[in-house]
Design a protein around this motif. Structure first.
Motif, PDB file in Angstrom:
ATOM      1  N   ILE A  43       0.955  -1.382   0.152  1.00 57.33           N
ATOM      2  CA  ILE A  43      -0.006  -0.029  -0.109  1.00 57.33           C
ATOM      3  C   ILE A  43       0.851   1.324  -0.028  1.00 57.33           C
ATOM      4  CG2 ILE A  43      -1.880  -1.117   1.057  1.00 57.33           C
ATOM      5  CD1 ILE A  43      -0.990   0.689   3.728  1.00 57.33           C
ATOM      6  N   PHE A  44       2.001   1.231   0.374  1.00 56.51           N
ATOM      7  CA  PHE A  44       2.929   2.195   0.577  1.00 56.51           C
ATOM      8  C   PHE A  44       3.960   2.252  -1.030  1.00 56.51           C
ATOM      9  CE2 PHE A  44       3.012   0.750   4.859  1.00 56.51           C
ATOM     10  CZ  PHE A  44       2.105   1.702   5.513  1.00 56.51           C
ATOM     11  N   ARG A  45       4.054   1.203  -1.453  1.00 54.86           N
ATOM     12  CA  ARG A  45       5.017   1.326  -2.625  1.00 54.86           C
ATOM     13  C   ARG A  45       4.634   2.105  -3.905  1.00 54.86           C
ATOM     14  NH1 ARG A  45       6.172  -4.738  -5.105  1.00 54.86           N
ATOM     15  NH2 ARG A  45       7.423  -3.070  -6.496  1.00 54.86           N
ATOM     16  N   LYS A  46       3.457   2.293  -4.540  1.00 50.49           N
ATOM     17  CA  LYS A  46       3.150   3.323  -5.359  1.00 50.49           C
ATOM     18  C   LYS A  46       3.244   4.728  -4.970  1.00 50.49           C
ATOM     19  CE  LYS A  46       0.770  -0.018  -8.371  1.00 50.49           C
ATOM     20  NZ  LYS A  46      -0.583   0.028  -9.443  1.00 50.49           N
ATOM     21  N   PRO A  47       2.639   5.195  -4.077  1.00 49.81           N
ATOM     22  CA  PRO A  47       2.724   6.473  -3.406  1.00 49.81           C
ATOM     23  C   PRO A  47       4.122   6.827  -3.348  1.00 49.81           C
ATOM     24  CG  PRO A  47       0.897   5.416  -2.230  1.00 49.81           C
ATOM     25  CD  PRO A  47       1.739   4.416  -2.968  1.00 49.81           C
ATOM     26  N   LEU A  48       5.025   5.974  -2.927  1.00 44.51           N
ATOM     27  CA  LEU A  48       6.436   6.229  -2.552  1.00 44.51           C
ATOM     28  C   LEU A  48       7.301   6.237  -3.950  1.00 44.51           C
ATOM     29  CD1 LEU A  48       7.043   4.444   0.849  1.00 44.51           C
ATOM     30  CD2 LEU A  48       7.015   6.748   0.395  1.00 44.51           C
ATOM     31  N   GLN A  49       7.079   5.191  -4.610  1.00 46.45           N
ATOM     32  CA  GLN A  49       7.459   5.547  -6.278  1.00 46.45           C
ATOM     33  C   GLN A  49       7.209   6.755  -6.871  1.00 46.45           C
ATOM     34  OE1 GLN A  49       6.318   0.713  -7.059  1.00 46.45           O
ATOM     35  NE2 GLN A  49       6.087   2.312  -8.660  1.00 46.45           N
ATOM     36  N   ALA A  50       6.027   7.344  -6.670  1.00 47.81           N
ATOM     37  CA  ALA A  50       5.742   8.574  -7.253  1.00 47.81           C
ATOM     38  C   ALA A  50       6.649   9.698  -6.580  1.00 47.81           C
ATOM     39  CB  ALA A  50       4.274   8.724  -7.269  1.00 47.81           C
ATOM     40  N   GLU A  51       6.620   9.890  -5.188  1.00 50.20           N
ATOM     41  CA  GLU A  51       7.419  10.886  -4.375  1.00 50.20           C
ATOM     42  C   GLU A  51       8.725  10.781  -4.503  1.00 50.20           C
ATOM     43  OE1 GLU A  51       6.279  11.883  -0.458  1.00 50.20           O
ATOM     44  OE2 GLU A  51       4.075  11.528  -0.909  1.00 50.20           O
ATOM     45  N   LEU A  52       9.291   9.530  -4.581  1.00 49.82           N
ATOM     46  CA  LEU A  52      10.578   9.347  -4.745  1.00 49.82           C
ATOM     47  C   LEU A  52      11.349   9.282  -5.794  1.00 49.82           C
ATOM     48  CD1 LEU A  52      11.310   6.968  -1.473  1.00 49.82           C
ATOM     49  CD2 LEU A  52      11.346   9.726  -1.517  1.00 49.82           C
ATOM     50  N   ASN A  53      10.353   9.090  -6.897  1.00 49.85           N
ATOM     51  CA  ASN A  53      10.955   8.989  -8.257  1.00 49.85           C
ATOM     52  C   ASN A  53      11.633   7.640  -8.593  1.00 49.85           C
ATOM     53  OD1 ASN A  53      10.824   9.614 -11.126  1.00 49.85           O
ATOM     54  ND2 ASN A  53      12.901  10.596 -11.016  1.00 49.85           N
ATOM     55  N   ILE A  54      11.256   6.398  -8.179  1.00 46.46           N
ATOM     56  CA  ILE A  54      12.110   5.181  -8.239  1.00 46.46           C
ATOM     57  C   ILE A  54      11.223   4.153  -8.865  1.00 46.46           C
ATOM     58  CG2 ILE A  54      13.425   5.628  -5.968  1.00 46.46           C
ATOM     59  CD1 ILE A  54      11.423   4.109  -4.421  1.00 46.46           C
ATOM     60  N   GLY A  55      11.810   3.039  -9.369  1.00 46.68           N
ATOM     61  CA  GLY A  55      11.052   2.075 -10.100  1.00 46.68           C
ATOM     62  C   GLY A  55      10.644   1.190  -9.130  1.00 46.68           C
ATOM     63  N   ALA A  56       9.718  -0.244  -9.690  1.00 51.56           N
ATOM     64  CA  ALA A  56       9.210  -0.956  -8.849  1.00 51.56           C
ATOM     65  C   ALA A  56      10.010  -1.915  -8.191  1.00 51.56           C
ATOM     66  CB  ALA A  56       8.466  -1.797  -9.638  1.00 51.56           C
ATOM     67  N   THR A  57      11.544  -2.128  -8.706  1.00 50.45           N
ATOM     68  CA  THR A  57      12.374  -3.048  -8.353  1.00 50.45           C
ATOM     69  C   THR A  57      12.896  -2.116  -6.816  1.00 50.45           C
ATOM     70  OG1 THR A  57      12.862  -3.894 -10.219  1.00 50.45           O
ATOM     71  CG2 THR A  57      14.327  -4.278  -8.421  1.00 50.45           C
ATOM     72  N   GLU A  58      13.410  -0.977  -7.097  1.00 51.48           N
ATOM     73  CA  GLU A  58      13.692  -0.148  -5.953  1.00 51.48           C
ATOM     74  C   GLU A  58      12.853   0.044  -4.726  1.00 51.48           C
ATOM     75  OE1 GLU A  58      16.643   2.970  -7.187  1.00 51.48           O
ATOM     76  OE2 GLU A  58      14.941   3.197  -8.447  1.00 51.48           O
ATOM     77  N   SER A  59      11.574  -0.055  -5.199  1.00 52.98           N
ATOM     78  CA  SER A  59      10.423   0.339  -4.132  1.00 52.98           C
ATOM     79  C   SER A  59      10.177  -1.029  -3.276  1.00 52.98           C
ATOM     80  CB  SER A  59       9.166   0.710  -4.695  1.00 52.98           C
ATOM     81  OG  SER A  59       8.637  -0.274  -5.208  1.00 52.98           O
ATOM     82  N   LEU A  60      10.667  -2.220  -3.706  1.00 51.41           N
ATOM     83  CA  LEU A  60      10.519  -3.311  -2.872  1.00 51.41           C
ATOM     84  C   LEU A  60      11.670  -3.575  -2.146  1.00 51.41           C
ATOM     85  CD1 LEU A  60       8.650  -5.649  -3.087  1.00 51.41           C
ATOM     86  CD2 LEU A  60      10.163  -6.884  -4.609  1.00 51.41           C
ATOM     87  N   LEU A  61      12.734  -2.819  -2.177  1.00 47.31           N
ATOM     88  CA  LEU A  61      14.131  -2.921  -1.294  1.00 47.31           C
ATOM     89  C   LEU A  61      13.876  -2.889   0.369  1.00 47.31           C
ATOM     90  CD1 LEU A  61      17.064  -3.693  -1.710  1.00 47.31           C
ATOM     91  CD2 LEU A  61      17.448  -1.175  -1.794  1.00 47.31           C
ATOM     92  N   PRO A  62      13.062  -1.961   0.604  1.00 47.37           N
ATOM     93  CA  PRO A  62      12.862  -1.537   2.096  1.00 47.37           C
ATOM     94  C   PRO A  62      12.129  -2.872   2.506  1.00 47.37           C
ATOM     95  CG  PRO A  62      12.107   0.477   0.962  1.00 47.37           C
ATOM     96  CD  PRO A  62      12.372  -0.508  -0.078  1.00 47.37           C
ATOM     97  N   TYR A  63      11.250  -3.532   1.881  1.00 44.18           N
ATOM     98  CA  TYR A  63      10.257  -4.544   2.334  1.00 44.18           C
ATOM     99  C   TYR A  63      11.159  -5.865   2.389  1.00 44.18           C
ATOM    100  CZ  TYR A  63       7.111  -8.516   2.024  1.00 44.18           C
ATOM    101  OH  TYR A  63       6.380  -9.893   1.958  1.00 44.18           O
ATOM    102  N   THR A  64      11.950  -5.981   1.531  1.00 40.76           N
ATOM    103  CA  THR A  64      12.953  -7.187   1.362  1.00 40.76           C
ATOM    104  C   THR A  64      13.744  -7.114   2.595  1.00 40.76           C
ATOM    105  OG1 THR A  64      12.807  -7.161  -1.098  1.00 40.76           O
ATOM    106  CG2 THR A  64      14.553  -8.628   0.045  1.00 40.76           C
ATOM    107  N   ILE A  65      14.599  -5.891   2.882  1.00 41.72           N
ATOM    108  CA  ILE A  65      15.279  -5.716   3.810  1.00 41.72           C
ATOM    109  C   ILE A  65      14.825  -6.005   5.340  1.00 41.72           C
ATOM    110  CG2 ILE A  65      16.934  -4.045   5.063  1.00 41.72           C
ATOM    111  CD1 ILE A  65      18.075  -5.440   2.384  1.00 41.72           C
ATOM    112  N   ALA A  66      13.453  -5.395   5.289  1.00 37.53           N
ATOM    113  CA  ALA A  66      12.731  -5.757   6.535  1.00 37.53           C
ATOM    114  C   ALA A  66      12.599  -7.371   7.060  1.00 37.53           C
ATOM    115  CB  ALA A  66      11.448  -5.146   6.430  1.00 37.53           C
ATOM    116  N   LEU A  67      12.425  -7.902   5.730  1.00 36.69           N
ATOM    117  CA  LEU A  67      12.198  -9.267   6.286  1.00 36.69           C
ATOM    118  C   LEU A  67      13.441 -10.067   6.505  1.00 36.69           C
ATOM    119  CD1 LEU A  67       9.491 -10.669   3.412  1.00 36.69           C
ATOM    120  CD2 LEU A  67       9.294  -9.881   5.659  1.00 36.69           C
TER     121      LEU A  67
END
Length: 417
Positions: A43-67
């Motif tokens: 739910i945070f990915r798409k809004p953050l992708q737009a705000e930070l101007n990042i792609g889908a792969t980069e936006s998955l990084l915080p979640y992956t590192i959290a796990l």
């Protein structure tokens, strides 16, 4: 006699412990609901992708590192729970989780967000995760599996509750204020509940269990060294297989529906809510089963269900929506089951007094299964051009799991005179 007097004076929330202990389960569920929000990252990915101007792969990084940090800190934290205490451990973890969300609301780039959400929040989840289970396991020596299974349902069902709540907050206030609100709320909630999470006196038992006990000359003997126990390695391998297959399936749930079954993307996405429901329901059920039957039979049952799901998907084709839904309900159902089977089996096979440390070590199997499961399913799709081929190794692993459970998932030495 002293133990009886101590038990009669003991109170939980002003109630006799046999009654008051049941209130610890919903409190544990609430803590795990807060922690399980980490799974609602989408739910945070798409809004953050737009705000930070990042792609889908980069936006998955915080979640992956959290796990990764959650799975890594969980076994480490298990060794400190007896030393620091359940209340302080929960409070420390809750503060770190909340801090991770709060700092994430100020992150200006993906690197900072990976540090705040991935490292800090993930660390807090790992520290706190095992405490509610350790507490209810000690308060319910007569119903370990059911109590742990009911408590851990909070983590599994969290995305069903926190994701819609987070989405509502994002629509109303945008993504950064939402992260701030959730961070403050999680800190307050977990801190408040931390004061209630205490362990019972050593050797405490419910009055009903004491009155119904029969005098016996036999005594359960637990392995002195977990790492030298054959049953530990049997449980570890079985847990790895269960999480590997389950998390592989979870990671490809929507794309399989879209590519193989050719269903509408919106339907594929919404079906995940149905799967998550099965994932949550299976935890108390498999916990209850693990209380009443030998863990190896419960494990074999889960692998048979996985095998059935694999066969269904290998033969599935365009338009077979029912087949797809049944198969993935089974995959998610069995993954949730393993998150109850593993802690309950740990309690049954190894000294319950060392449960936090023991399950921390066993939980490393989840980390291995998660890492391999999320990587390999996608890789098979890239190699062979279809997700169908991912279900062949899953089925073979289920068969291997049945063999391992049959021969190794049993207590090393149970009784002595």
């Amino acid at each position: 006699m002293a133990s009886t007097n101590q038990s009669s004076q003991l109170k939980i929330f002003g109630l006799p412990p046999d009654q008051g202990r049941w209130l610890l389960i919903p409190l544990g569920i609430i803590v795990l609901l807060c922690l399980g929000t980490v799974y609602a990252w989408s739910i945070f990915r798409k809004p953050l992708q737009a705000e930070l101007n990042i792609g889908a792969t980069e936006s998955l990084l915080p979640y992956t590192i959290a796990l990764v940090f959650y799975a890594t800190l969980m076994p480490i934290a298990g060794f400190y729970i007896p030393k620091i205490g359940t209340r302080k451990m929960t409070a420390i973890g809750g503060i770190i989780v909340g801090l991770g969300y709060i700092l994430s609301s100020f992150a200006s780039n993906i690197l900072a967000l990976t540090l705040t959400y991935g490292v800090i929040a993930g660390t807090g989840v790992g520290i706190t995760y095992g405490v509610p289970m350790a507490v209810v396991a000690r308060w319910f020596p007569d119903r370990k599996g059911l109590a742990v299974g009911l408590t851990i349902i909070g983590f599994g069902l969290s995305p069903l509750i926190t994701a819609p709540l987070g989405k509502t907050l994002i629509d109303a206030y945008s993504v950064r204020p939402t992260l701030l609100i959730l961070g403050i709320a999680f800190t307050v909630i977990i801190l408040a509940i931390s004061f209630t999470l205490k362990l019972p006196p050593k050797d405490w038992h419910p009055q009903q269990a004491i009155s119904s006990q029969t005098v016996s000359k036999t005594e359960v003997i637990y392995p002195a060294n977990l790492l030298k126990s054959r049953s530990f390695y049997g449980l570890w391998v079985c847990y790895t297989i269960g999480t590997f297959v389950g998390l592989s399936a979870i990671g490809i749930s929507s794309p399989v529906g879209e590519e193989i079954i050719q269903i509408d993307p919106a339907l594929a996405a919404s079906s995940v809510s149905l799967f998550a429901l099965f994932n949550g329901m299976s935890r108390p059920l498999f916990g209850w089963l693990s209380d009443r039957f030998s863990p190896r039979y419960v494990a074999i049952t889960s692998y048979v269900l996985i095998l059935i799901a694999c066969v269904l998907m290998v033969n599935a084709g365009e338009g077979q929506v029912a087949t797809y839904l049944i198969a993935f309900c089974l995959f998610w159902f069995c993954l949730g089951g393993w998150l109850a089977i593993a802690p309950t089996t740990t309690l049954r096979f190894f000294n319950p007094d060392n449960y936090a440390q023991n399950y921390g070590i066993v939980f490393t199997a989840y980390g291995v299964g998660a890492l391999l499961g999320t990587l390999i399913a996608g890789q098979i799709r890239d190699w062979f051009g279809s997700y169908t081929y991912a279900f062949y190794p899953m089925g073979l692993l289920a068969i291997f799991g049945i063999i391992i459970a049959s021969f190794f998932l049993k207590r090393d030495r149970v009784m002595t005179e």
